[in-house]
Scaffold this motif. Structure first.
Motif, PDB file in Angstrom:
ATOM      1  N   PRO A 164       3.346   5.827  -8.492  1.00 48.78           N
ATOM      2  CA  PRO A 164       4.655   5.512  -9.068  1.00 48.78           C
ATOM      3  C   PRO A 164       5.546   4.715  -8.104  1.00 48.78           C
ATOM      4  CG  PRO A 164       4.092   7.795  -9.526  1.00 48.78           C
ATOM      5  CD  PRO A 164       3.073   7.277  -8.560  1.00 48.78           C
ATOM      6  N   LEU A 165       5.514   5.075  -6.829  1.00 49.72           N
ATOM      7  CA  LEU A 165       6.314   4.343  -5.841  1.00 49.72           C
ATOM      8  C   LEU A 165       5.824   2.908  -5.711  1.00 49.72           C
ATOM      9  CD1 LEU A 165       8.498   4.251  -3.663  1.00 49.72           C
ATOM     10  CD2 LEU A 165       6.802   5.136  -2.038  1.00 49.72           C
ATOM     11  N   LEU A 166       4.531   2.705  -5.779  1.00 44.46           N
ATOM     12  CA  LEU A 166       3.966   1.363  -5.699  1.00 44.46           C
ATOM     13  C   LEU A 166       4.427   0.518  -6.879  1.00 44.46           C
ATOM     14  CD1 LEU A 166       2.027  -0.266  -3.867  1.00 44.46           C
ATOM     15  CD2 LEU A 166       0.164   0.480  -5.351  1.00 44.46           C
ATOM     16  N   GLU A 167       4.385   1.090  -8.076  1.00 40.76           N
ATOM     17  CA  GLU A 167       4.825   0.367  -9.273  1.00 40.76           C
ATOM     18  C   GLU A 167       6.318   0.066  -9.215  1.00 40.76           C
ATOM     19  OE1 GLU A 167       3.025  -1.048 -11.629  1.00 40.76           O
ATOM     20  OE2 GLU A 167       1.290  -0.381 -10.470  1.00 40.76           O
ATOM     21  N   GLU A 168       7.086   1.017  -8.730  1.00 40.76           N
ATOM     22  CA  GLU A 168       8.531   0.824  -8.603  1.00 40.76           C
ATOM     23  C   GLU A 168       8.847  -0.307  -7.626  1.00 40.76           C
ATOM     24  OE1 GLU A 168      12.200   3.368  -6.696  1.00 40.76           O
ATOM     25  OE2 GLU A 168      10.659   4.490  -7.789  1.00 40.76           O
ATOM     26  N   THR A 169       8.121  -0.355  -6.537  1.00 45.14           N
ATOM     27  CA  THR A 169       8.319  -1.409  -5.540  1.00 45.14           C
ATOM     28  C   THR A 169       7.943  -2.768  -6.109  1.00 45.14           C
ATOM     29  OG1 THR A 169       7.822   0.184  -3.778  1.00 45.14           O
ATOM     30  CG2 THR A 169       7.727  -2.152  -3.205  1.00 45.14           C
ATOM     31  N   LYS A 170       6.815  -2.843  -6.817  1.00 43.08           N
ATOM     32  CA  LYS A 170       6.398  -4.116  -7.418  1.00 43.08           C
ATOM     33  C   LYS A 170       7.421  -4.597  -8.428  1.00 43.08           C
ATOM     34  CE  LYS A 170       2.138  -2.984  -8.655  1.00 43.08           C
ATOM     35  NZ  LYS A 170       0.750  -3.121  -9.169  1.00 43.08           N
ATOM     36  N   THR A 171       7.967  -3.681  -9.227  1.00 48.93           N
ATOM     37  CA  THR A 171       8.983  -4.050 -10.220  1.00 48.93           C
ATOM     38  C   THR A 171      10.231  -4.585  -9.535  1.00 48.93           C
ATOM     39  OG1 THR A 171       8.164  -2.364 -11.752  1.00 48.93           O
ATOM     40  CG2 THR A 171      10.391  -3.211 -12.131  1.00 48.93           C
ATOM     41  N   ALA A 172      10.684  -3.915  -8.496  1.00 47.37           N
ATOM     42  CA  ALA A 172      11.881  -4.354  -7.773  1.00 47.37           C
ATOM     43  C   ALA A 172      11.666  -5.722  -7.128  1.00 47.37           C
ATOM     44  CB  ALA A 172      12.261  -3.329  -6.711  1.00 47.37           C
ATOM     45  N   LEU A 173      10.500  -5.947  -6.559  1.00 49.49           N
ATOM     46  CA  LEU A 173      10.212  -7.237  -5.923  1.00 49.49           C
ATOM     47  C   LEU A 173      10.122  -8.355  -6.956  1.00 49.49           C
ATOM     48  CD1 LEU A 173       7.586  -6.162  -3.233  1.00 49.49           C
ATOM     49  CD2 LEU A 173       9.840  -7.154  -2.795  1.00 49.49           C
ATOM     50  N   SER A 174       9.503  -8.065  -8.094  1.00 45.89           N
ATOM     51  CA  SER A 174       9.348  -9.102  -9.124  1.00 45.89           C
ATOM     52  C   SER A 174      10.679  -9.498  -9.745  1.00 45.89           C
ATOM     53  CB  SER A 174       8.372  -8.623 -10.212  1.00 45.89           C
ATOM     54  OG  SER A 174       8.889  -7.493 -10.880  1.00 45.89           O
ATOM     55  N   GLN A 175      11.663  -8.605  -9.686  1.00 41.48           N
ATOM     56  CA  GLN A 175      12.993  -8.943 -10.195  1.00 41.48           C
ATOM     57  C   GLN A 175      13.756  -9.833  -9.216  1.00 41.48           C
ATOM     58  OE1 GLN A 175      14.690  -5.087 -10.954  1.00 41.48           O
ATOM     59  NE2 GLN A 175      13.621  -4.836 -12.922  1.00 41.48           N
ATOM     60  N   ALA A 220       0.847  -1.187   0.000  1.00 41.73           N
ATOM     61  CA  ALA A 220       0.000   0.000   0.000  1.00 41.73           C
ATOM     62  C   ALA A 220       0.881   1.235   0.000  1.00 41.73           C
ATOM     63  CB  ALA A 220      -0.909   0.003   1.225  1.00 41.73           C
ATOM     64  N   SER A 221       0.468   2.250  -0.746  1.00 46.13           N
ATOM     65  CA  SER A 221       1.236   3.480  -0.809  1.00 46.13           C
ATOM     66  C   SER A 221       0.336   4.606  -1.307  1.00 46.13           C
ATOM     67  CB  SER A 221       2.428   3.325  -1.753  1.00 46.13           C
ATOM     68  OG  SER A 221       3.067   4.562  -1.979  1.00 46.13           O
ATOM     69  N   PRO A 222       0.535   5.826  -0.814  1.00 43.78           N
ATOM     70  CA  PRO A 222      -0.223   6.961  -1.362  1.00 43.78           C
ATOM     71  C   PRO A 222       0.301   7.388  -2.733  1.00 43.78           C
ATOM     72  CG  PRO A 222       1.296   7.712   0.340  1.00 43.78           C
ATOM     73  CD  PRO A 222       1.375   6.210   0.325  1.00 43.78           C
ATOM     74  N   SER A 223       1.457   6.844  -3.140  1.00 43.04           N
ATOM     75  CA  SER A 223       2.076   7.212  -4.410  1.00 43.04           C
ATOM     76  C   SER A 223       2.013   6.042  -5.386  1.00 43.04           C
ATOM     77  CB  SER A 223       3.536   7.618  -4.172  1.00 43.04           C
ATOM     78  OG  SER A 223       4.235   7.681  -5.397  1.00 43.04           O
ATOM     79  N   GLY A 264      -7.882   6.709   6.253  1.00 45.31           N
ATOM     80  CA  GLY A 264      -6.710   7.498   5.920  1.00 45.31           C
ATOM     81  C   GLY A 264      -6.942   8.972   6.214  1.00 45.31           C
ATOM     82  N   GLY A 265      -5.919   9.752   6.037  1.00 47.81           N
ATOM     83  CA  GLY A 265      -6.044  11.185   6.233  1.00 47.81           C
ATOM     84  C   GLY A 265      -5.505  11.661   7.562  1.00 47.81           C
ATOM     85  N   ALA A 266      -5.662  10.856   8.618  1.00 42.30           N
ATOM     86  CA  ALA A 266      -5.141  11.250   9.930  1.00 42.30           C
ATOM     87  C   ALA A 266      -3.617  11.180   9.912  1.00 42.30           C
ATOM     88  CB  ALA A 266      -5.705  10.325  11.006  1.00 42.30           C
ATOM     89  N   ARG A 267      -2.989  12.028  10.685  1.00 44.36           N
ATOM     90  CA  ARG A 267      -1.528  12.070  10.708  1.00 44.36           C
ATOM     91  C   ARG A 267      -1.000  12.032  12.143  1.00 44.36           C
ATOM     92  NH1 ARG A 267      -2.223  10.803   6.357  1.00 44.36           N
ATOM     93  NH2 ARG A 267      -1.501  11.687   4.388  1.00 44.36           N
ATOM     94  N   ASP A 268      -1.660  11.260  12.974  1.00 46.02           N
ATOM     95  CA  ASP A 268      -1.231  11.118  14.359  1.00 46.02           C
ATOM     96  C   ASP A 268      -0.361   9.863  14.468  1.00 46.02           C
ATOM     97  OD1 ASP A 268      -0.917  11.079  17.095  1.00 46.02           O
ATOM     98  OD2 ASP A 268      -2.914  10.286  17.484  1.00 46.02           O
TER      99      ASP A 268
END
Length: 199
Positions: A10-21, A5-8, A159-163
């Motif tokens: 692009p970061l999610l796709e980058e992580t999936k690509t790195a893990l799949s490699q 899970a990620s709010p970004s 989501g949305g809370a920052r505590d």
């Protein structure tokens, strides 16, 4: 199985690509179910609400133990009472013992995955798994009756809370067990205002 899970995006796709490699893996897309739990993701303004439940698991469990049309209980056990050894109650047969142990195991799964409200009652019943009596089975059926009436309960994270504060609470009944004077304790840990661990 694991979740990403990620709010970004692009970061999610980058992580999936790195893990799949590095590992043989398959991305299943947006979450719908995971380890027996059903998930629902609802956008609310600029944040998300993620809820998990196990209604189909509960329905199957109730059906397996002949409790589908049982009367509902308002609490999982009698408040103010403490589990007893029930020495005056007849022991269950071997088949009854297996049924008891099976029900306890399935209730434990519910209690540790998302049903915080069950943790105390379900924590009591495994103590009798080696020699359950008919009275112990009545206690388990009381929990099943409560679950039947609360099958639509969900655990939700918004989501949305920052505590980003980790809060821990613990309590004990201080020698509440009448035989042996042992204490029963409990713990609850929350992060960002939502539960992450309990027992």
């Amino acid at each position: 199985d694991f979740l990403l899970a990620s709010p970004s995006a692009p970061l999610l796709e980058e992580t999936k690509t790195a893990l799949s490699q590095a590992f043989k893996m398959e991305a299943k897309g947006p979450i719908r179910s995971h380890l027996g739990l059903l998930y629902q993701v609802d956008p609310t303004g600029d944040s998300l609400v993620i809820s998990c439940s196990a209604e189909s698991y509960i329905d199957t469990m109730l059906n397996d133990f002949g409790m589908s049309s049982c009367s509902r209980a308002r609490t999982p056990y009698n408040v103010g009472t403490y589990p007893s050894a029930h020495r005056d109650s007849p022991l269950l047969s071997e088949d009854g013992k297996k049924r008891y142990q099976g029900a306890v195991g399935r209730l434990m799964w519910l209690a540790v995955t998302y049903r915080l409200d069950l943790i105390t009652a379900v924590g009591f019943v495994p103590r009798s798994c080696s020699a359950p009596t008919e009275a112990h089975w009545v206690e388990v059926k009381r929990i099943l009756r409560y679950v039947a009436g609360t099958r639509n309960f969900k655990l939700s994270f918004k989501g949305g809370a920052r505590d980003f504060t980790l809060r821990c609470f613990s309590d004990s009944d201080y020698s509440g067990k009448t035989i042996g004077r042992k204490s029963t304790s409990g713990i609850y840990i929350s992060f960002n205002g939502f539960p992450v661990h309990w027992r």
